[in-house]
Design an enzyme around this catalytic site. Structure first.
Site, PDB file in Angstrom:
ATOM      1  N   CYS A  29     110.856 -37.185  17.029  1.00 37.54           N
ATOM      2  CA  CYS A  29     111.990 -37.602  16.216  1.00 37.54           C
ATOM      3  C   CYS A  29     112.965 -36.446  16.048  1.00 37.54           C
ATOM      4  CB  CYS A  29     111.506 -38.039  14.839  1.00 37.54           C
ATOM      5  SG  CYS A  29     110.353 -39.410  14.900  1.00 37.54           S
ATOM      6  N   GLY A  55     115.432 -39.842  19.318  1.00 38.24           N
ATOM      7  CA  GLY A  55     114.936 -41.082  18.733  1.00 38.24           C
ATOM      8  C   GLY A  55     116.051 -42.080  18.542  1.00 38.24           C
ATOM      9  N   ASN A 137     109.403 -34.649  11.668  1.00 38.49           N
ATOM     10  CA  ASN A 137     109.319 -34.731  13.124  1.00 38.49           C
ATOM     11  C   ASN A 137     107.978 -34.132  13.531  1.00 38.49           C
ATOM     12  OD1 ASN A 137     110.689 -32.676  15.779  1.00 38.49           O
ATOM     13  ND2 ASN A 137     109.612 -34.598  15.935  1.00 38.49           N
ATOM     14  N   GLY A 138     107.182 -34.907  14.242  1.00 32.81           N
ATOM     15  CA  GLY A 138     105.889 -34.396  14.678  1.00 32.81           C
ATOM     16  C   GLY A 138     104.804 -35.412  14.440  1.00 32.81           C
ATOM     17  N   TYR A 287     111.520 -31.329  28.906  1.00 31.88           N
ATOM     18  CA  TYR A 287     112.162 -32.637  28.839  1.00 31.88           C
ATOM     19  C   TYR A 287     112.911 -32.910  27.548  1.00 31.88           C
ATOM     20  CZ  TYR A 287     112.675 -37.687  28.342  1.00 31.88           C
ATOM     21  OH  TYR A 287     113.183 -38.931  28.122  1.00 31.88           O
TER      22      TYR A 287
HETATM   23  P1  5GP Z   1     107.318 -42.626  34.216  1.00 32.27           P
HETATM   24  O1  5GP Z   1     108.306 -43.530  34.821  1.00 32.27           O
HETATM   25  O2  5GP Z   1     106.553 -41.791  35.202  1.00 32.27           O
HETATM   26  O3  5GP Z   1     106.399 -43.320  33.284  1.00 32.27           O
HETATM   27  O4  5GP Z   1     108.125 -41.620  33.301  1.00 32.27           O
HETATM   28  C1  5GP Z   1     108.779 -40.533  33.886  1.00 32.27           C
HETATM   29  C2  5GP Z   1     110.172 -40.430  33.388  1.00 32.27           C
HETATM   30  O5  5GP Z   1     110.158 -40.504  31.968  1.00 32.27           O
HETATM   31  C3  5GP Z   1     110.790 -39.114  33.785  1.00 32.27           C
HETATM   32  O6  5GP Z   1     112.029 -39.378  34.396  1.00 32.27           O
HETATM   33  C4  5GP Z   1     110.982 -38.366  32.489  1.00 32.27           C
HETATM   34  O7  5GP Z   1     112.284 -37.845  32.417  1.00 32.27           O
HETATM   35  C5  5GP Z   1     110.775 -39.379  31.407  1.00 32.27           C
HETATM   36  N1  5GP Z   1     109.886 -38.872  30.339  1.00 32.27           N
HETATM   37  C6  5GP Z   1     108.920 -37.965  30.405  1.00 32.27           C
HETATM   38  N2  5GP Z   1     108.334 -37.789  29.205  1.00 32.27           N
HETATM   39  C7  5GP Z   1     108.959 -38.595  28.353  1.00 32.27           C
HETATM   40  C8  5GP Z   1     108.839 -38.839  26.966  1.00 32.27           C
HETATM   41  O8  5GP Z   1     108.010 -38.271  26.250  1.00 32.27           O
HETATM   42  N3  5GP Z   1     109.704 -39.730  26.451  1.00 32.27           N
HETATM   43  C9  5GP Z   1     110.633 -40.356  27.202  1.00 32.27           C
HETATM   44  N4  5GP Z   1     111.470 -41.196  26.634  1.00 32.27           N
HETATM   45  N5  5GP Z   1     110.762 -40.159  28.504  1.00 32.27           N
HETATM   46  C10 5GP Z   1     109.946 -39.286  29.080  1.00 32.27           C
HETATM   47 MG    MG Z   2     113.860 -39.127  33.325  1.00 27.84          MG
END
Ligand code: 5GP
Ligand code: MG
Length: 509
Positions: A29, A55, A137-138, A287
Site C-alpha cells: 500500500c 494501490g 503499509n506492510g 518492481y
Molecule cells: P506474471 O504475469 O508472471 O504473473 O506477473 C509478472 C508481471 O507482474 C511482471 O510484468 C511484473 O512487472 C508484475 N509484477 C511482479 N510482481 C508484482 C506485484 O507484486 N504486484 C503487481 N501488481 N505486479 C507484479
Molecule cells: Mg510488469
C-alpha cells in the site's frame, strides 16, 4: 497447463475456517501524512495520487482539526473504493476534510471478490486518551495470533485487517497518551510495517525494526510530510529531508509546528526496539517503487538500469533488438541494451488506460488483462532476434502472452531476460505475491519455465548481481543486507501466524 490450473483450484487454502479468513497478506500500500498546512487534505490527496501505483483498490483520507475536542468528531474522513483522482479530485470532499493535518492511504487489491468497505484505511478509533487515525503499509506476521487472543478476551474487531490489532493493543496498553500507547503496541507486533498515526496533538511515523517497508520525511516551508516514496513529495513541491530509519518512531508535534519558532525542531525521534540489522525489501527496487523515487539515497531508476546491465553481463545472447515489457521492464531493458550495445526499441506498446494486470481478480480475467494491456509493434519486431526484458515472472501469465505476441509479430527468436532472480517464495511482509505454490519458479526449473512461456531462452539475474545493482559487493549470507525472501526463502522475521496455521497465502489470491 491443465494440470497446473487444477492444482490451483484444489488448493486447500480455499477452505479456511472463519478465524483463518482473517488475512490481509496482500497489503502493498501507499501511505501519506501532512502536518502544518491549511491544505493538509489536498496535499494528502496529491501525495496519494503520486503513490497510486502502490494501490488502486481504495483510498481514504482522515483530517484532524487541532483546536477542537479529542472525540471522534475531531476527525473528518472520506473513504472510497477506487482511485484517488476519481474520489478526491472533487473540491467539495477536500473542503470537508478540514484541519491542518491529515493522513491518507492507498489500498492494494486483495484480489478475489468485492472490497470490504470496512477495510479501507486509515482506520479511526476513539481511545481513552482521544480519537486517532492510523494507516499501515506492510504486513504483520503475528497479528492473527494476537487477534485470536484478543477476540477470546472480548475484543470486537470490525475489519479483517492485521492493522486493527495495533489499535486494540494501543487501547489496552494502559498508557494515557498516544506516544506511549503506540510504543507499547509496536513492541508486541512483528512483521513489515510503515505506519502513520494522527491525533489532535501529533503526526507520528513508525518503521519496523528491520525497515522492511519504506517511509520518508519531507518538508515544505513549515509543513512536515511523511510518505512511502519521495515521488509523493515531488508532486507537492516538498523537499525530501531523509528516510525514516528502521525502528524509528518520528513524532511531529503539531503545537511546535504551529508556533513556527525559527530553529525550534518540531520533530522528535525515538528508537524503542532492540537494534537489529536492517533488511529493507529489495523488491521495492526491483518492481514496486516508482523509478523516479529515491530510497536509501539511491535513485530507483539508476538501480534498475544497473540490474539490466548486470543481467546483460551475466546472460549475454546474440540479438538484434532489446524490447522492454512496459512499464516494469523499461529501466532494466535500457540498462541491458546499453551494456549489450544492442538497439533498444519499443516493440510492445502499453495501453495506459488499463490497470495493472495483477489487480484483476481471477486467472481468466488476468489473461484477458494482458491482452488488453499490451500490443506488439510489428514494424520493429518482424524478422528480428529479440531480447525481451521484464522485472519478474510471478505466475508467468504476462511472459507467456508477451512471448506469443512477439512471435506472432514475426520475431525470428525470442529470448526472455528477467532483471531479478527467480521468484520462488511468497512474501509475508506486504508485497502482493501469491502463495508459494502459485509462483512458477517454486515448482519449475528455469528450463521448464522457458518452455512454459514459449521462449527460445530464459535467464534470470543472480542474487549477487542484484546486490551489486543496489550498491553492495555481494549478498552477505551471514547478515543479509536486504530482505530478499521472495528470491531466497530467507525470511527476515519469523512467520509466526503461518507457522501456527493461522494464515495461508493461498486464501484469496
Ligand atoms: P506474471 O504475469 O508472471 O504473473 O506477473 C509478472 C508481471 O507482474 C511482471 O510484468 C511484473 O512487472 C508484475 N509484477 C511482479 N510482481 C508484482 C506485484 O507484486 N504486484 C503487481 N501488481 N505486479 C507484479
Ligand atoms: Mg510488469
Amino acid at each position: 497447463m491443465y494440470h497446473f490450473k487444477n492444482k490451483l483450484q484444489s488448493s486447500p487454502a480455499r477452505n479456511l475456517s472463519p478465524i483463518n479468513q482473517f488475512v490481509s497478506p496482500y497489503e502493498e500500500c501507499g501511505v501519506f501524512g501532512a502536518c502544518g498546512t491549511l491544505d493538509a487534505a489536498a496535499h494528502t490527496a496529491l501525495g496519494l495520487h503520486a503513490l497510486q501505483h502502490r494501490g488502486q483498490e481504495a483510498a481514504g483520507i482522515v483530517s484532524c482539526e487541532t483546536n477542537s475536542d479529542r472525540s471522534l468528531s475531531n476527525l473528518h474522513h472520506h473513504h472510497a473504493i477506487g482511485k484517488v483522482g476519481d474520489n478526491f479530485g472533487d473540491g467539495v470532499i477536500i473542503a470537508k476534510l478540514r484541519g491542518f493535518s491529515a493522513i491518507g492511504h492507498n489500498r492494494y487489491s486483495t484480489t478475489g471478490g468485492s472490497v470490504n468497505a470496512a477495510n479501507i484505511q486509515p482506520l479511526i478509533a476513539e481511545l481513552s486518551f482521544g480519537a486517532l487515525a492510523l494507516a499501515h503499509n506492510g504486513n504483520l506476521t503475528n497479528a492473527a495470533i494476537i487477534r485470536k487472543k484478543l477476540i477470546s478476551e472480548g475484543s470486537i474487531f470490525r475489519t479483517t485487517m492485521d492493522t486493527e490489532v495495533v489499535i486494540h493493543l494501543m487501547a489496552r496498553s494502559g498508557k494515557n497518551n498516544i506516544k506511549d500507547a503506540l510504543i507499547e503496541a509496536l513492541k508486541k507486533i512483528e512483521g513489515g510495517y510503515s505506519l502513520i498515526v494522527l491525533d489532535k496533538d501529533y503526526l507520528i511515523g513508525a518503521r519496523d525494526p528491520y525497515g522492511i517497508r519504506p517511509l520518508m520525511l519531507g518538508r515544505l516551508g513549515d509543513a512536515y510530510f511523511l510518505a512511502s516514496e519521495t515521488c509523493a513529495f515531488d508532486i507537492i513541491g516538498a523537499q525530501h529531508v531523509r528516510d525514516i530509519a528502521p525502528g524509528e518512531i518520528i513524532i511531529i508535534d503539531k503545537k511546535k509546528v504551529h508556533e513556527q519558532k525559527p530553529k525550534k525542531e518540531a520533530t522528535e525521534s525515538l528508537f524503542p526496539f532492540p537494534k537489529v540489522n536492517p533488511r529493507f525489501c529489495i523488491f521495492e527496487f526491483v518492481y514496486f517503487s516508482r523509478p523516479d523515487s529515491q530510497i536509501e539515497n539511491k535513485d530507483v531508476y539508476a538501480v534498475r538500469k544497473r540490474m539490466g546491465a548486470e543481467l546483460s553481463r551475466e546472460n549475454p545472447i546474440e540479438a538484434d533488438i532489446v524490447i522492454p515489457v512496459p512499464d516494469s521492464g523499461v529501466a532494466s531493458a535500457l540498462g541491458y541494451a546499453e551494456e549489450a550495445k544492442c538497439q533498444f526499441e519499443l516493440g510492445i506498446i502499453r495501453n495506459h488506460y488499463v490497470g495493472r494486470t495483477f489487480i484483476e481478480p481471477t486467472d481468466q480475467i488476468r489473461n484477458l488483462g494482458v491482452k488488453l494491456k499490451h500490443n506488439a509493434n510489428r514494424s520493429v519486431i518482424e524478422g528480428k532476434r529479440v531480447v525481451l526484458v521484464d522485472d519478474s515472472i510471478v505466475r508467468g501469465t504476462t511472459s507467456k502472452k508477451i512471448v506469443a505476441m512477439v512471435r506472432d509479430a514475426g520475431a525470428k527468436e525470442v529470448h526472455m531476460r528477467i532483471a531479478s532472480p527467480a521468484t520462488t517464495n511468497a512474501c509475508f511482509y506486504g508485497i502482493d505475491t501469491p502463495s508459494t505454490e502459485k509462483l512458477l519458479a517454486s515448482h519449475m526449473t528455469t528450463e521448464e519455465i522457458c518452455k512454459f512461456i514459449g521462449a527460445d531462452s530464459l535467464a534470470y539475474l543472480s542474487v549477487d548481481s542484484l546486490y551489486r545493482a543496489v550498491g553492495e559487493a555481494k549478498r552477505n549470507n551471514e547478515i543479509p543486507q536486504y530482505c530478499d525472501a521472495c528470491f531466497t526463502g530467507d525470511y527476515a522475521v519469523e512467520l509466526k501466524d503461518k507457522n501456527a496455521g493461522l494464515v495461508n497465502k493461498g486464501y484469496d489470491c
